[in-house]
Design an enzyme around this catalytic site. Structure first.
Site, PDB file in Angstrom:
ATOM      1  CG  ASP A  81      46.942   2.360  18.722  1.00  0.00           C
ATOM      2  OD1 ASP A  81      46.178   3.073  17.857  1.00  0.00           O
ATOM      3  OD2 ASP A  81      47.956   2.310  18.265  1.00  0.00           O
ATOM      4  CE  LYS A 109      51.118   4.605  16.896  1.00  0.00           C
ATOM      5  NZ  LYS A 109      49.970   3.658  17.028  1.00  0.00           N
TER       6      LYS A 109
HETATM    7  P1  NAP Z   1      54.870  -2.632  13.673  1.00  0.00           P
HETATM    8  O1  NAP Z   1      55.348  -2.608  15.217  1.00  0.00           O
HETATM    9  O2  NAP Z   1      56.062  -2.648  12.514  1.00  0.00           O
HETATM   10  O3  NAP Z   1      54.765  -4.544  13.381  1.00  0.00           O
HETATM   11  C1  NAP Z   1      54.534  -5.154  12.276  1.00  0.00           C
HETATM   12  C2  NAP Z   1      54.406  -6.640  12.521  1.00  0.00           C
HETATM   13  O4  NAP Z   1      54.012  -7.376  11.350  1.00  0.00           O
HETATM   14  C3  NAP Z   1      55.236  -7.565  13.326  1.00  0.00           C
HETATM   15  O5  NAP Z   1      54.883  -8.527  14.123  1.00  0.00           O
HETATM   16  C4  NAP Z   1      56.083  -8.228  12.133  1.00  0.00           C
HETATM   17  O6  NAP Z   1      56.653  -9.334  12.315  1.00  0.00           O
HETATM   18  C5  NAP Z   1      54.995  -8.470  11.156  1.00  0.00           C
HETATM   19  N1  NAP Z   1      55.263  -8.788   9.638  1.00  0.00           N
HETATM   20  C6  NAP Z   1      55.645  -7.594   8.968  1.00  0.00           C
HETATM   21  N2  NAP Z   1      55.968  -8.163   7.606  1.00  0.00           N
HETATM   22  C7  NAP Z   1      55.938  -9.705   7.939  1.00  0.00           C
HETATM   23  C8  NAP Z   1      55.997 -10.605   7.014  1.00  0.00           C
HETATM   24  N3  NAP Z   1      56.444 -10.669   5.851  1.00  0.00           N
HETATM   25  N4  NAP Z   1      55.593 -12.066   7.490  1.00  0.00           N
HETATM   26  C9  NAP Z   1      55.325 -11.962   8.746  1.00  0.00           C
HETATM   27  N5  NAP Z   1      55.083 -10.997   9.646  1.00  0.00           N
HETATM   28  C10 NAP Z   1      55.240  -9.839   9.222  1.00  0.00           C
HETATM   29  O7  NAP Z   1      53.759  -2.289  13.123  1.00  0.00           O
HETATM   30  P2  NAP Z   1      52.200  -1.943  13.993  1.00  0.00           P
HETATM   31  O8  NAP Z   1      52.282  -0.596  14.366  1.00  0.00           O
HETATM   32  O9  NAP Z   1      52.137  -3.020  14.913  1.00  0.00           O
HETATM   33  O10 NAP Z   1      51.184  -2.150  12.594  1.00  0.00           O
HETATM   34  C11 NAP Z   1      51.040  -3.399  12.150  1.00  0.00           C
HETATM   35  C12 NAP Z   1      49.758  -3.182  11.286  1.00  0.00           C
HETATM   36  O11 NAP Z   1      48.755  -2.738  11.648  1.00  0.00           O
HETATM   37  C13 NAP Z   1      50.021  -2.124  10.093  1.00  0.00           C
HETATM   38  O12 NAP Z   1      49.541  -2.713   8.857  1.00  0.00           O
HETATM   39  C14 NAP Z   1      49.405  -0.749  10.547  1.00  0.00           C
HETATM   40  O13 NAP Z   1      48.699  -0.303   9.322  1.00  0.00           O
HETATM   41  C15 NAP Z   1      47.921  -1.534  10.990  1.00  0.00           C
HETATM   42  N6  NAP Z   1      47.429  -0.724  12.148  1.00  0.00           N
HETATM   43  C16 NAP Z   1      46.248  -0.580  12.096  1.00  0.00           C
HETATM   44  C17 NAP Z   1      45.558   0.106  13.008  1.00  0.00           C
HETATM   45  C18 NAP Z   1      43.898   0.518  12.836  1.00  0.00           C
HETATM   46  O14 NAP Z   1      43.432   1.458  13.645  1.00  0.00           O
HETATM   47  N7  NAP Z   1      43.371  -0.283  12.267  1.00  0.00           N
HETATM   48  C19 NAP Z   1      46.162   0.686  14.037  1.00  0.00           C
HETATM   49  C20 NAP Z   1      47.761   0.504  14.345  1.00  0.00           C
HETATM   50  C21 NAP Z   1      48.341  -0.089  13.393  1.00  0.00           C
HETATM   51  P3  NAP Z   1      58.195  -9.194  12.849  1.00  0.00           P
HETATM   52  O15 NAP Z   1      58.112  -9.128  14.274  1.00  0.00           O
HETATM   53  O16 NAP Z   1      58.746 -10.733  12.673  1.00  0.00           O
HETATM   54  O17 NAP Z   1      58.901  -8.439  11.765  1.00  0.00           O
END
Ligand code: NAP
Length: 283
Positions: A106, A70
């Site tokens: 988003d 992205k």
């Molecule tokens: P990202 O940029 O990789 O961010 C992941 C987030 O999760 C970070 O804040 C990370 O914390 C946290 N995290 C991961 N593992 C963790 C753990 N074990 N304990 C505590 N915190 C943890 O991912 P993203 O793009 O923001 O997406 C996040 C989620 O949203 C994914 O599951 C994705 O599939 C979902 N999503 C859904 C939609 C939808 O349309 N519904 C759209 C976009 C994303 P740290 O900073 O500490 O690593």
């Protein structure tokens, strides 16, 4: 009758094989009777720039962009919407007058999902608690700011990342300690899980909602499973809840309109179709 050129678009990511976007766009193409295709493109980061430069040669009207491209997509644009510029990330690319445009839908998807799932949610919502500080949190905070939510607090495992996001988001965005989450719940009107915790195959989000007021809205952007343990806990104690699938469905609307010329609607029938794929009823 379908005649003439096939209009083509798709989703580019790495990996991308689990993307549900082809189901969504395929459904709308059929509904409108459009002679079009929407495919998955698995492109490694080192090949992404070439992929975007040759979109038009490949016969594509544009693409959705997912993890991890992205930010790179934003850098490859000729023109960007204000929203994409603010987020420095784009998930929807299209051509307009020969120029490659990009938007970040988003936040549109997030807001439209809450509007549909819990109409009027923003009328009395003064305080939002955001769990997570990744790419999705960035878009969601921008959306909440568009709706003038007065107080936004980010809580993230890695505090520095939350502080960076707060700085980038400007305005009244605060950061709190992950270990003080319970205290933050007391004053929240809206709780949003944007971490990957609770997603199937990931650890669960270990959080008791006891301090949360019963009118607070709880939403999770994880949509596999459709009802995460966070949402289940909230539902059982009587809080309003909205799951994350609608965000995925609504974020797809602007892209479809750009590429195929019709504005689709997120209906229950589409939702049920995607639900069936998630729960394995359909392959
Ligand atoms: P990202 O940029 O990789 O961010 C992941 C987030 O999760 C970070 O804040 C990370 O914390 C946290 N995290 C991961 N593992 C963790 C753990 N074990 N304990 C505590 N915190 C943890 O991912 P993203 O793009 O923001 O997406 C996040 C989620 O949203 C994914 O599951 C994705 O599939 C979902 N999503 C859904 C939609 C939808 O349309 N519904 C759209 C976009 C994303 P740290 O900073 O500490 O690593």
């Amino acid at each position: 009758m379908n005649t003439g050129t096939i209009l083509r678009a798709g989703v580019v990511g790495h990996p991308v094989k689990h993307s549900r976007s082809p189901i969504i766009h395929g459904y709308w193409l059929e509904q409108f009777g459009i002679n079009g295709r929407y495919d998955r493109y698995d492109v490694k980061p080192e090949d992404f720039s070439h992929f975007v430069k040759t979109l038009s040669e490949q016969g594509l009207q544009g693409v959705n962009v997912t993890i991890p491209h992205k930010e790179a997509a934003f850098l490859a644009l000729d023109e960007a919407t204000d929203r994409a510029r603010r987020l420095k990330a784009a998930n929807t690319l299209w051509f307009e007058n020969g120029k490659l445009w990009g938007d970040n839908t988003d936040s549109i998807g997030f807001l439209a999902n809450l509007d549909q799932g819990h109409p009027g949610w923003d009328i009395n919502a003064k305080s939002a608690l955001i769990l997570g500080a990744g790419g999705a949190a960035r878009a969601i905070i921008a959306g909440l700011q568009e709706r003038n939510i007065e107080k936004i607090t980010i809580v993230n495992r890695t505090r520095e990342r939350a502080e960076e996001l707060a700085l980038m988001s400007g305005g009244q965005v605060a950061v709190a300690e992950w270990s003080k989450l319970s205290f933050q719940l007391e004053s929240a009107d809206l709780v949003v899980n944007t971490t990957s915790l609770g997603m199937s195959g990931q650890p669960d989000l270990d959080l008791s909602l006891d301090p949360l007021g019963k009118n607070a809205l709880v939403t999770d952007i994880v949509y596999v499973p459709l009802e995460t343990n966070l949402l289940k806990q909230a539902r059982l104690r009587g809080n309003p809840v909205v799951d994350g699938l609608g965000m995925l469905l609504h974020q797809a609307v602007p892209g479809f309109e750009h590429w195929f010329g019709k504005r689709p609607v997120v209906t229950d029938a589409l939702r049920h179709l995607v639900e069936d794929h998630i729960t394995g009823i359909r392959a």
